[in-house]
Design a protein around this motif. Structure first.
Motif, mmCIF file in Angstrom:
data_model
loop_
_atom_site.group_PDB
_atom_site.id
_atom_site.type_symbol
_atom_site.label_atom_id
_atom_site.label_comp_id
_atom_site.label_asym_id
_atom_site.label_seq_id
_atom_site.Cartn_x
_atom_site.Cartn_y
_atom_site.Cartn_z
ATOM 1 N N GLU A 153 -48.113 -28.717 53.013
ATOM 2 C CA GLU A 153 -49.118 -29.151 52.037
ATOM 3 C C GLU A 153 -48.730 -28.706 50.626
ATOM 4 O O GLU A 153 -48.928 -29.451 49.661
ATOM 5 C CB GLU A 153 -50.481 -28.569 52.405
ATOM 6 N N VAL A 154 -48.164 -27.531 50.520
ATOM 7 C CA VAL A 154 -47.716 -27.043 49.210
ATOM 8 C C VAL A 154 -46.584 -27.915 48.689
ATOM 9 O O VAL A 154 -46.566 -28.287 47.510
ATOM 10 C CB VAL A 154 -47.289 -25.559 49.302
ATOM 11 N N GLU A 155 -45.639 -28.270 49.563
ATOM 12 C CA GLU A 155 -44.524 -29.130 49.150
ATOM 13 C C GLU A 155 -45.031 -30.494 48.687
ATOM 14 O O GLU A 155 -44.569 -31.029 47.668
ATOM 15 C CB GLU A 155 -43.529 -29.286 50.288
ATOM 16 N N ALA A 156 -45.980 -31.067 49.419
ATOM 17 C CA ALA A 156 -46.542 -32.373 49.031
ATOM 18 C C ALA A 156 -47.263 -32.270 47.691
ATOM 19 O O ALA A 156 -47.158 -33.171 46.847
ATOM 20 C CB ALA A 156 -47.481 -32.876 50.116
ATOM 21 N N THR A 157 -47.967 -31.175 47.482
ATOM 22 C CA THR A 157 -48.668 -30.981 46.212
ATOM 23 C C THR A 157 -47.678 -30.809 45.068
ATOM 24 O O THR A 157 -47.884 -31.347 43.975
ATOM 25 C CB THR A 157 -49.595 -29.757 46.310
ATOM 26 N N LEU A 158 -46.596 -30.068 45.302
ATOM 27 C CA LEU A 158 -45.570 -29.915 44.263
ATOM 28 C C LEU A 158 -44.941 -31.258 43.911
ATOM 29 O O LEU A 158 -44.681 -31.539 42.731
ATOM 30 C CB LEU A 158 -44.500 -28.929 44.720
ATOM 31 N N ASP A 159 -44.703 -32.098 44.921
ATOM 32 C CA ASP A 159 -44.170 -33.443 44.649
ATOM 33 C C ASP A 159 -45.145 -34.256 43.803
ATOM 34 O O ASP A 159 -44.745 -34.931 42.850
ATOM 35 C CB ASP A 159 -43.862 -34.177 45.959
ATOM 36 N N ALA A 160 -46.436 -34.188 44.151
ATOM 37 C CA ALA A 160 -47.444 -34.932 43.388
ATOM 38 C C ALA A 160 -47.532 -34.407 41.957
ATOM 39 O O ALA A 160 -47.643 -35.197 41.007
ATOM 40 C CB ALA A 160 -48.802 -34.825 44.077
#
Length: 179
Positions: A153-160
């Motif tokens: 979830e952190v990785e997806a948020t960083l991408d966003a």
């Protein structure tokens, strides 16, 4: 300051009494050791050792707690220690990231959203922030109490956040390319 100054400090009133008491205690220990059968030379040596140790301990100032606080340098981000702490905070036994990593993610989101004139903690900006970031990324960084997010979830948020950071803000004019 002269050479005699440190010696004269030992004979001033506060330490003079302590020094006399130490000598008396050493003499008493020597006499008691001789009385119980120690030869004279060793009894005198023991008395002198006790006198000297007592005098040294008596001359040391009262106990003061030593403050061994770590020196804090300027808060620089991106230094090797900072990167190391951050990388360790991304892995835990439960699979969720540590609170420090989540706090850093929210700080980053606050900075990126501020470039688009949105406030992460402002309830009136929540819908616009969710629209820009996406529901999953917004759920990871939204204000309020909840369980810490997992690494995915952190990785997806960083991408966003990275995509949003690359996108110009709506109030900024899009630069035209030269012809």
């Amino acid at each position: 300051m002269s050479e005699r100054a440190p010696r004269s400090l030992l004979l001033r009133p506060p330490l003079r009494g302590r020094l006399a008491l130490c000598v008396a205690m050493g003499a008493a220990v020597g006499v008691i050791a001789w009385y119980f059968g120690m030869d004279v030379a060793h009894a005198i040596a023991l008395g002198l050792v006790v006198s000297v140790v007592a005098a040294v301990l008596g001359a040391v100032p009262e106990h003061r707690p030593a403050d061994w606080a770590r020196e804090r340098g300027p808060a620089e981000t991106g230094i090797r220690r900072d990167v190391s702490h951050l990388s360790w905070s991304l892995h835990s036994r439960s699979g969720a990231v540590a609170a420090s990593a989540h706090r850093r993610l929210r700080d980053l989101a606050r900075t990126v959203l501020a470039r688009h004139e949105l406030d992460l903690d402002e309830a009136s900006d929540a819908a616009a922030s969710e629209r820009l970031l996406g529901a999953a990324a917004w759920n990871t960084i939204r204000p309020g109490e909840r369980a810490l997010p997992h690494l995915a979830e952190v990785e997806a948020t960083l991408d966003a956040l990275q995509k949003l950071d690359l996108k110009p803000a709506e109030s900024e004019p899009v630069p035209e390319e030269p012809r």
